[in-house]
Design a protein around this motif. Structure first.
Motif, PDB file in Angstrom:
ATOM      1  N   ILE A  99       6.245 -25.148  11.726  1.00  0.00           N
ATOM      2  CA  ILE A  99       7.158 -24.687  10.685  1.00  0.00           C
ATOM      3  C   ILE A  99       6.670 -23.335  10.185  1.00  0.00           C
ATOM      4  N   ILE A 100       7.569 -22.366  10.154  1.00  0.00           N
ATOM      5  CA  ILE A 100       7.226 -21.027   9.680  1.00  0.00           C
ATOM      6  C   ILE A 100       7.975 -20.773   8.381  1.00  0.00           C
ATOM      7  N   THR A 101       7.265 -20.298   7.375  1.00  0.00           N
ATOM      8  CA  THR A 101       7.909 -19.982   6.105  1.00  0.00           C
ATOM      9  C   THR A 101       7.155 -18.849   5.426  1.00  0.00           C
ATOM     10  N   SER A 102       7.494 -18.612   4.157  1.00  0.00           N
ATOM     11  CA  SER A 102       6.947 -17.457   3.455  1.00  0.00           C
ATOM     12  C   SER A 102       6.766 -17.758   1.977  1.00  0.00           C
ATOM     13  N   ASP A 103       5.961 -16.927   1.318  1.00  0.00           N
ATOM     14  CA  ASP A 103       5.758 -17.069  -0.126  1.00  0.00           C
ATOM     15  C   ASP A 103       6.863 -16.391  -0.916  1.00  0.00           C
ATOM     16  N   HIS A 104       7.410 -15.302  -0.385  1.00  0.00           N
ATOM     17  CA  HIS A 104       8.478 -14.562  -1.067  1.00  0.00           C
ATOM     18  C   HIS A 104       9.088 -13.566  -0.088  1.00  0.00           C
ATOM     19  N   GLY A 105      10.188 -12.939  -0.495  1.00  0.00           N
ATOM     20  CA  GLY A 105      10.799 -11.886   0.311  1.00  0.00           C
ATOM     21  C   GLY A 105      10.428 -10.525  -0.236  1.00  0.00           C
ATOM     22  N   PHE A 106      11.318  -9.555  -0.069  1.00  0.00           N
ATOM     23  CA  PHE A 106      11.040  -8.217  -0.605  1.00  0.00           C
ATOM     24  C   PHE A 106      12.310  -7.372  -0.569  1.00  0.00           C
ATOM     25  N   ILE A 107      12.266  -6.282  -1.332  1.00  0.00           N
ATOM     26  CA  ILE A 107      13.267  -5.219  -1.244  1.00  0.00           C
ATOM     27  C   ILE A 107      12.535  -3.980  -0.754  1.00  0.00           C
ATOM     28  N   TYR A 108      13.179  -3.265   0.162  1.00  0.00           N
ATOM     29  CA  TYR A 108      12.622  -1.978   0.598  1.00  0.00           C
ATOM     30  C   TYR A 108      13.758  -0.976   0.695  1.00  0.00           C
ATOM     31  N   GLN A 109      13.550   0.179   0.074  1.00  0.00           N
ATOM     32  CA  GLN A 109      14.489   1.297   0.182  1.00  0.00           C
ATOM     33  C   GLN A 109      13.715   2.503   0.707  1.00  0.00           C
ATOM     34  N   HIS A 110      14.200   3.069   1.775  1.00  0.00           N
ATOM     35  CA  HIS A 110      13.427   4.072   2.501  1.00  0.00           C
ATOM     36  C   HIS A 110      13.317   5.402   1.751  1.00  0.00           C
ATOM     37  N   GLU A 111      14.407   5.811   1.137  1.00  0.00           N
ATOM     38  CA  GLU A 111      14.381   7.107   0.451  1.00  0.00           C
ATOM     39  C   GLU A 111      13.692   7.002  -0.907  1.00  0.00           C
ATOM     40  N   THR A 112      13.131   8.100  -1.348  1.00  0.00           N
ATOM     41  CA  THR A 112      12.498   8.143  -2.668  1.00  0.00           C
ATOM     42  C   THR A 112      13.533   7.779  -3.730  1.00  0.00           C
ATOM     43  N   LEU A 113      13.124   6.917  -4.642  1.00  0.00           N
ATOM     44  CA  LEU A 113      14.076   6.395  -5.620  1.00  0.00           C
ATOM     45  C   LEU A 113      14.458   7.435  -6.659  1.00  0.00           C
ATOM     46  N   GLU A 114      15.665   7.281  -7.181  1.00  0.00           N
ATOM     47  CA  GLU A 114      16.157   8.160  -8.227  1.00  0.00           C
ATOM     48  C   GLU A 114      15.742   7.615  -9.591  1.00  0.00           C
ATOM     49  N   GLU A 115      15.858   8.433 -10.580  1.00  0.00           N
ATOM     50  CA  GLU A 115      15.462   8.051 -11.931  1.00  0.00           C
ATOM     51  C   GLU A 115      16.228   6.825 -12.412  1.00  0.00           C
ATOM     52  N   SER A 116      17.487   6.719 -11.981  1.00  0.00           N
ATOM     53  CA  SER A 116      18.330   5.604 -12.428  1.00  0.00           C
ATOM     54  C   SER A 116      17.878   4.262 -11.872  1.00  0.00           C
ATOM     55  N   ASP A 117      17.010   4.281 -10.855  1.00  0.00           N
ATOM     56  CA  ASP A 117      16.525   3.023 -10.285  1.00  0.00           C
ATOM     57  C   ASP A 117      15.423   2.394 -11.137  1.00  0.00           C
ATOM     58  N   PHE A 118      14.915   3.129 -12.105  1.00  0.00           N
ATOM     59  CA  PHE A 118      13.879   2.600 -12.988  1.00  0.00           C
ATOM     60  C   PHE A 118      14.495   2.253 -14.339  1.00  0.00           C
ATOM     61  N   THR A 119      13.917   1.264 -14.970  1.00  0.00           N
ATOM     62  CA  THR A 119      14.439   0.842 -16.263  1.00  0.00           C
ATOM     63  C   THR A 119      13.321   0.858 -17.291  1.00  0.00           C
ATOM     64  N   ASP A 129       0.851  -1.188   0.000  1.00  0.00           N
ATOM     65  CA  ASP A 129       0.000   0.000   0.000  1.00  0.00           C
ATOM     66  C   ASP A 129       0.893   1.246   0.000  1.00  0.00           C
ATOM     67  N   THR A 130       0.733   2.104  -0.993  1.00  0.00           N
ATOM     68  CA  THR A 130       1.589   3.291  -1.085  1.00  0.00           C
ATOM     69  C   THR A 130       1.426   4.209   0.120  1.00  0.00           C
ATOM     70  N   THR A 131       0.273   4.134   0.802  1.00  0.00           N
ATOM     71  CA  THR A 131       0.055   5.008   1.964  1.00  0.00           C
ATOM     72  C   THR A 131       0.705   4.462   3.230  1.00  0.00           C
ATOM     73  N   SER A 132       1.100   3.180   3.219  1.00  0.00           N
ATOM     74  CA  SER A 132       1.673   2.588   4.432  1.00  0.00           C
ATOM     75  C   SER A 132       3.030   1.928   4.204  1.00  0.00           C
ATOM     76  N   GLN A 133       3.565   2.000   2.972  1.00  0.00           N
ATOM     77  CA  GLN A 133       4.799   1.268   2.666  1.00  0.00           C
ATOM     78  C   GLN A 133       5.976   1.681   3.552  1.00  0.00           C
ATOM     79  N   ASP A 134       5.981   2.931   4.029  1.00  0.00           N
ATOM     80  CA  ASP A 134       7.074   3.372   4.900  1.00  0.00           C
ATOM     81  C   ASP A 134       7.042   2.685   6.260  1.00  0.00           C
TER      82      ASP A 134
END
Length: 832
Positions: free
Chosen positions: A602-622, A568-573
Motif C-alpha cells: 500500500i502506497i500513501t502519503s502524509d500530505h499533498g502540496f501546491i506548487y506554482q512555478h512563477e514567482t508569486l505576486e503580492e496578491s498571493d500573500f495575505t 528547500d528554496t534552492t531546489s523547490q523549482d
C-alpha cells in the motif's frame, strides 16, 4: 619463393589431383624449384611428355602432381598432354590470374582485374571482397561488392552506399570519393545512381545528388528532377543506426544552403506536419502550434493529432519531445479548464469530484512545467508558459479553491472519524491484513499528492502481474508532515506537544523511524516495524532482505524526496523532477518487495502540496494580523494558544481538528500564503486546499498470472492485389487502450518474399482510447519502389507488421498480409 603462389597452389590442390603450370615468360623457375608441398610430386616438362603422362595415368597412390613448363604453351594439335589438361586444372601465374584464382573467380574476368588493378593491390581489400562473393556472381555483382568494400559498408546495396558516402561527406571525409576514383569504380557507381534515381550530371557529386533528393521530397508539388525512389532512400537513412548522425548533419547543411527557412515561413502548418527531412520543420511546427494555441485558433483534437504525427519522426526524440509534450499538456489543460463548471456541496463531494476528474488539471500543469523546464524554458514557449501559469493560478487554483473554501468555512469540525479520513488509514487498510495474518508493506512518500499517486497507479496497472487500485483520502489538518505521519500510524488519540508542532501518538513521540517503529510494535497488535526506503533498498532480496522481512507482518517504509526537494528554496523549482524520480523509485522498490515474497503493498502519503512555478505576486500573500502565543508559523498554517486573526484565515481549535491537546490553529483561506521570512513560497503545504489535503491510497497486489495484454492491430483489406505504386492501408486498433489493455508500437512495410524492401516504412504507436472502432482507424499510404513493377512484377509480396523486442534494439514480425503485385508499367513514370 613467392608466398602467394605457394598459398594459391596449396588451395588448388585441395580440389585437384593434377595441376598444369605454364610459366611462359620463364620468370618463376626458381619458385618452382624451391616449391615443396606435402603429397605433391613435381614434374618439369622437358621433351618428356610421354613419361609424365604415363606416370600420372598409372598412378595408384594418393600422390598428386604439379606439371610445370617454362616454355610457351604448345598449340592444341601439338599438345601431347591436352587430354590431361582438360581433365584436370591449369594454373596461371600472371598477376590478374593469381588474383582471380585467389578469389575463386573465372579467368575470363581478367579484364575486370586489369580495369581496377589498384583496388586489388591490397590484400585486406581482396580478403573483404572474398567474404562478400557468392556463387553465380556476374560482373555487375562483383563491382557492387567492390564498391561495398571501398565504402566499408556491411550491406551490398545502393541505398547503403549512398548513406555511407553521404555520412562521410557530412563528416568532412572526402576519402571515400577519392577511393572510388582511384579504384576506377566512380563511373560504375554513378551509373547505378543514374539508373535508379535518374540523377545525371557532368561532374556528379554526392552532395549535389543529395541536394536534389532533399529538394524533390520537400517540395512535392513541383515536378521532381529525380525518381520517387529517393523517398525510400531518405526514409531508410533516418532509420539506420550506423548512418543516422550523417543524415542529421547533411540535412542541416542542405537546409542552410537551399534556405529552407524561407520556404518554411510560407508553408502552411497542415503541410509542414508531413515533412521529416529538416530539423527546422519541427521548429516551424512548434512555433505555429504555440501561436495558434495562444490565440485560441486551433482545436485541441487537431493539435493533439498533429503532435501524434510527429511522435516517430527523426528529431522528435531527444531534440523536440519536451517541446511537443509542453504544447500537448498546455493544450489539454486549457481545453479542460474551458469546459470546467463545478461547485462543491460538501467534503465528500469535493473528494469525489477531485479524485474522479479534477486532479487532472494539477497533473497537466505538473507535466507542462516538467517539460517546459526540460526545454530550458525556451523562449518559443515563454508566452505560452505565461498563459498557462495565469490560467492555472487564477482560473483553477484560486477560483475553485475559493469555492472549496466555502465548504471548509462551514465546517464545525474536521471529519477525522469518516472512513475517508487519513486518521482511519490503519483501521481501513492495514487491520484487514493483520486480521487475515497476511504480511503487508506500507510505503509512505512525503508529499505524494493525489494526482502523483494516480500516475503511479496507472503505471502499476500497466505493469504485468500487478493489480493496483487507488482511493482518495483526506489528510488531517493542518496538512503538515508531523501530523500526517502520525495519522497513518495505529493510534487511539493524537495530540500536539505543548509549545511545539510535534505530534504525540497515544502520548508517545512520533518523530523519526525509531519512534514510529516503537508505536507500530505497541499499537498494531502484530509484528510491525518501520524502516527508511534507502536502508530497505540496500538489502539483498534473496538473503538479508528475506531475513529482515520474515520477522514482521507489517512493515512501514518511509521515503522523502518530493517534500525534501520542495521545502528547500534552492531546489523547490525541481520538485516536479523529484516527483518523476519518486515514481521511478517506487517501481524499483515494489519490485524489490516482490522479490522478497511480498505480495501486498500500500502506497500513501502524509500530505499533498501546491506548487506554482512563477514567482508569486503580492496578491498571493495575505496579512492575517495574528495575535497571541504562536508556537509554529508556517506559510499555510499557524499553531499556538489563544491566537486570533482577521477573516483572511479560518480558525480551528485542536479539539475541532480531532486532536486531544489544547490550542488553536489558523489556516489561510483558499491558496493564500502567510508571509514567513526566509521560507520558500512556490512549494507549500499545511493548508486546506484540495491539492494539499487529498492524498492517494494505492493498493497493490502481486499476481502469479499475467494481468495485462497489448491491443491487437489488424488491417481493412479490400483487395489482395496492388495495382499502383501507392498502396493505401487502413490499420485498425481492435481494442481501446485502458489500464489492462496496453498500447502497441508497430513498424510496417511491403517486402518481397526474398526479403527485399519494396516500400517506405511506417512506424506508429497505437494508443487510442476511443470506444468507437472507426475512431481507432489509422491510414497510411505506402510508396512502392520501381522494383515492385519490374523485377517483382506479378509476384507475391508481404505487408509485414513488426513490433520492437523488449530490451533490444531489434524488431520481430507481428503479423503478415499477402498481396500480388500487378502494377502497370505506366506507374513507373514520374510526374509530367
Amino acid at each position: 619463393m613467392n608466398i602467394k603462389i605457394q598459398e594459391a597452389l596449396e588451395k588448388k590442390f585441395q580440389d585437384h589431383d593434377v595441376i598444369f603450370w605454364y610459366d611462359e615468360r620463364d620468370e618463376l623457375k626458381e619458385s618452382f624449384d624451391t616449391l615443396v608441398i606435402d603429397g605433391v610430386e613435381k614434374c618439369h616438362i622437358q621433351s618428356n611428355e610421354f613419361e609424365i603422362k604415363y606416370k600420372i595415368t598409372s598412378n595408384t597412390s594418393k600422390t598428386k602432381f604439379l606439371v610445370y613448363s617454362n616454355q610457351p604453351k604448345p598449340k592444341t594439335n601439338e599438345n601431347w598432354l591436352l587430354d590431361l589438361e582438360l581433365a584436370y586444372h591449369v594454373f596461371h601465374t600472371d598477376q590478374e590470374a593469381i588474383i582471380l584464382q585467389d578469389l575463386g573467380l573465372d579467368l575470363s574476368l581478367r579484364e575486370l582485374v586489369a580495369d581496377h588493378m589498384l583496388f586489388f593491390k591490397s590484400k585486406e581489400r581482396i580478403d573483404k571482397l572474398k567474404e562478400l562473393l557468392g556463387k553465380g556472381d556476374v560482373l555487375r555483382d562483383i563491382r557492387y561488392k567492390m564498391v561495398a568494400v571501398t565504402l566499408n559498408t556491411d550491406y551490398v546495396n545502393l541505398n547503403t552506399f549512398i548513406h555511407a558516402h553521404g555520412t562521410a561527406f557530412a563528416n568532412g571525409n572526402e576519402k571515400l570519393q577519392r577511393d572510388l576514383e582511384r579504384y576506377e569504380l566512380s563511373d560504375f557507381y554513378w551509373k547505378q545512381i543514374l539508373n535508379k534515381f535518374n540523377y545525371s550530371s557532368d561532374s556528379p557529386s554526392i552532395y549535389d545528388f543529395l541536394v536534389e533528393a532533399f529538394s524533390d521530397n520537400f517540395n512535392v508539388t513541383d515536378k521532381p528532377s529525380l525518381s520517387k525512389e529517393t523517398r525510400l532512400l531518405l526514409s531508410l537513412w533516418k532509420d539506420t543506426i550506423t548512418y543516422r548522425e550523417g543524415f542529421d548533419k547533411i540535412s542541416a547543411k542542405i537546409a542552410n544552403d537551399i534556405q529552407i527557412e524561407s520556404a518554411l515561413n510560407t508553408l502552411p502548418l497542415e503541410k509542414a506536419v508531413s515533412d521529416e527531412l529538416f530539423k527546422l520543420t519541427d521548429k516551424k511546427i512548434i512555433y505555429d502550434l504555440v501561436q495558434r494555441l495562444i490565440t485560441n485558433d486551433i482545436a485541441n483534437d487537431t493539435l493533439q493529432s498533429y503532435i501524434k504525427q510527429r511522435e516517430h519522426t527523426f528529431w522528435y526524440r531527444p531534440h523536440f519531445e519536451a517541446f511537443y509534450e509542453s504544447v500537448s499538456y498546455a493544450a489539454q489543460l486549457m481545453h479542460d479548464l474551458q469546459k470546467l463548471k463545478i461547485d462543491f456541496k460538501s467534503i465528500e463531494d469535493g473528494l469525489e469530484q477531485y479524485t474522479s476528474t479534477l486532479y487532472e488539471i494539477d497533473f497537466l500543469y505538473r507535466k507542462f512545467i516538467l517539460n517546459y523546464r526540460r526545454t530550458n524554458q525556451d523562449t518559443v514557449l515563454s508566452e505560452l508558459a505565461e498563459k498557462v501559469e495565469k490560467l492555472y493560478t487564477n482560473d483553477w487554483l484560486l477560483h475553485y479553491n475559493d469555492k472549496w473554501q466555502t465548504v471548509v468555512d462551514n465546517l464545525e469540525t474536521w471529519p477525522v472519524k469518516k472512513s475517508f479520513s487519513q486518521r482511519q488509514f490503519f483501521k481501513n487498510y492495514i487491520q484487514p491484513f493483520v486480521d487475515k495474518k497476511q504480511r503487508v508493506f506500507v510505503v509512505i512518500s512525503d508529499a505524494l499528492r493525489f494526482e502523483c499517486g494516480m500516475e503511479l497507479n496507472t503505471r502499476l496497472t500497466q505493469e504485468n502481474r500487478y493489480d493496483s487500485e487507488i482511493n482518495g483520502a483526506i489528510t488531517s489538518l493542518p496538512s503538515y508532515t508531523e501530523l500526517g505521519m502520525a495519522s497513518l500510524l495505529p493510534h487511539t488519540e493524537l495530540s500536539v506537544k505543548n509549545g511545539t508542532d510535534q505530534v504525540l501518538v497515544d502520548g508517545m513521540t512520533s518523530m523519526g523511524i525509531a519512534s514510529r517503529s516503537k508505536i507500530l510494535a505497541k499499537n498494531s497488535g502484530t509484528r510491525a516495524t518501520a524502516i527508511l526506503a534507502e536502508d530497505f533498498m540496500k538489502f539483498s532480496a534473496n538473503t538479508t532482505g528475506r531475513d529482515f522481512v520474515k520477522q514482521y507482518d507489517v512493515i512501514y517504509i518511509y521515503h522523502n524526496d518530493i517534500d525534501d526537494t520542495g521545502d528547500d528554496t534552492t531546489s523547490q523549482d525541481k520538485v516536479f523532477d523529484a516527483v518523476e524520480n519518486e515514481l521511478d523509485f517506487f517501481m524499483d522498490l515494489l519490485k524489490k518487495i516482490s522479490n522478497m515474497n511480498g505480495n501486498n503493498m500500500i502506497i500513501t502519503s502524509d500530505h499533498g502540496f501546491i506548487y506554482q512555478h512563477e514567482t508569486l505576486e503580492e496578491s498571493d500573500f495575505t496579512s492575517a494580523d495574528i495575535k497571541g502565543d504562536v508556537d509554529k508559523h508556517n506559510r499555510r498554517f499557524v499553531l499556538g494558544t489563544n491566537i486570533t486573526a482577521n477573516d483572511a484565515v479560518k480558525s480551528f481549535t485542536h479539539k475541532q481538528l480531532g486532536l486531544e491537546s489544547e490550542g488553536d490553529v489558523l489556516i489561510p483561506k483558499s491558496v493564500n500564503r502567510l508571509r514567513v521570512k526566509g521560507a520558500g513560497s512556490k512549494f507549500i503545504h499545511g493548508g486546506a486546499s484540495l491539492q494539499e489535503i487529498v492524498i492517494p491510497v494505492v493498493k497493490v497486489n502481486k499476481k502469479r498470472q499475467d494481468t495485462t495484454a497489448q491491443v491487437d492491430i489488424d488491417i481493412i483489406k479490400s483487395s489482395d492485389k496492388i495495382t499502383t505504386n501507392l498502396l493505401a492501408v487502413s490499420f485498425i486498433q481492435t481494442d481501446e487502450v485502458n489500464d489492462k489493455m496496453l498500447e502497441r508500437k508497430i513498424r510496417a512495410s511491403i517486402v518481397a518474399e526474398d526479403g527485399t524492401l519494396l516500400s517506405d516504412q511506417f512506424t506508429y504507436t497505437f494508443d487510442i482510447k476511443e470506444e468507437n472502432q472507426r475512431q481507432r482507424e489509422v491510414k497510411n499510404r505506402f510508396q512502392l519502389t520501381a522494383q515492385a513493377s519490374g523485377k517483382y512484377k506479378s509476384q507475391r509480396v508481404k505487408l509485414i507488421l513488426e513490433e520492437p523486442m523488449d530490451r533490444a534494439n531489434k524488431w520481430r514480425v507481428y503479423k503478415e498480409y499477402f498481396y500480388t503485385l500487378n502494377i502497370s508499367f505506366t506507374n513507373d513514370f514520374d510526374k509530367y
